[in-house]
Design a protein around this motif. Structure first.
Motif, short mmCIF file in Angstrom:
data_model
loop_
_atom_site.label_atom_id
_atom_site.label_comp_id
_atom_site.label_asym_id
_atom_site.label_seq_id
_atom_site.Cartn_x
_atom_site.Cartn_y
_atom_site.Cartn_z
N ASP A 109 0.84 -1.19 0.00
CA ASP A 109 0.00 0.00 0.00
C ASP A 109 0.88 1.25 0.00
OD1 ASP A 109 -2.58 -1.21 0.01
OD2 ASP A 109 -2.19 -1.83 2.07
N THR A 111 0.59 5.91 -0.14
CA THR A 111 -0.24 7.10 -0.01
C THR A 111 0.24 8.17 -0.99
OG1 THR A 111 1.17 8.00 1.75
CG2 THR A 111 -0.75 6.72 2.44
N GLU A 113 -0.23 12.51 -1.52
CA GLU A 113 -0.76 13.72 -0.88
C GLU A 113 -0.41 14.96 -1.66
OE1 GLU A 113 2.44 15.05 2.45
OE2 GLU A 113 1.20 13.32 2.97
N ASP A 124 -5.09 7.04 0.12
CA ASP A 124 -4.47 5.85 0.71
C ASP A 124 -4.99 4.63 -0.02
OD1 ASP A 124 -3.65 3.70 2.33
OD2 ASP A 124 -3.86 4.89 4.17
N LYS A 130 -10.71 6.33 0.64
CA LYS A 130 -9.62 7.31 0.51
C LYS A 130 -8.77 7.05 -0.73
CE LYS A 130 -8.71 9.36 4.74
NZ LYS A 130 -7.58 10.02 5.29
#
Length: 186
Positions: A109, A111, A113, A124, A130
């Motif tokens: 996984d 993320t 931003e 995410d 998300k």
């Protein structure tokens, strides 16, 4: 005396023209009429304002080993150039980083931003609600040229004691980052 002066003047003039160097600079002239088009749309990803992404791929940095985790960073920009009298929404969607197929399939996984206004937006890949977020909304004004970009940072962080780290393949993981365009009203 006048004759000498005229002769010197002519001689100096001839010498100056013989030492003169032909020099020229060419400049490109640009006349952009896109802002008057009824519709224009250009969008995508790039490494920076002047560096395009080759072959549709962008790489994370090399993995860094820290005290508690292994990590890597991804830096790129999402950009858009829009002319439309209709509302247009740009959204980002991420998927997990994957290695292998079937039973040998492994996922990591990550993320993504960016900063919007005074806040930070975080996508995410491990949390269903998300994985997608709106990055820009063009309000739809005729002849309004909407051009901008957003700096994006992606992170992969794998804690040493986690199952992800124990099962991690020392190989290439690939994922998707999608910039989706939705037009409202035509």
């Amino acid at each position: 005396m006048k004759r000498r002066f005229c002769l010197i003047f002519i001689l100096v003039s001839v010498l100056m023209t013989s030492f003169a160097v032909d020099s020229e600079k060419n400049y490109e002239v640009k006349f952009d009429t896109r802002q008057y088009a009824p519709f224009y749309l250009d969008f995508g990803f790039r490494k920076s304002g002047s560096e395009a992404i080759e072959n549709g791929e962008v790489d994370f940095s090399s993995m860094t080993l820290g005290e508690d985790q292994a990590s890597a960073v991804l830096q790129l920009e999402a950009y858009w150039n829009i002319i439309s009298d209709k509302k247009i929404e740009l959204s980002l969607e991420i998927g997990a980083l994957v290695n292998g197929e079937g039973e040998s399939r492994k996922e990591l996984d990550w993320t993504l931003e960016w900063t919007e206004g005074s806040g930070r937006i975080v996508l995410d890949s491990s949390v269903d609600d998300k994985k997608t977020a709106v990055i820009h909304t063009h309000q739809g004004q005729q002849y309004d040229y909407d051009q901008d970009s957003v700096a994006l940072r992606g992170y992969v962080n794998v804690e040493y004691g986690s199952d992800d780290f124990k099962n991690m393949a020392l190989d290439t993981y690939r994922g998707t980052l999608t910039l989706k365009v939705t037009s409202y009203g035509g």
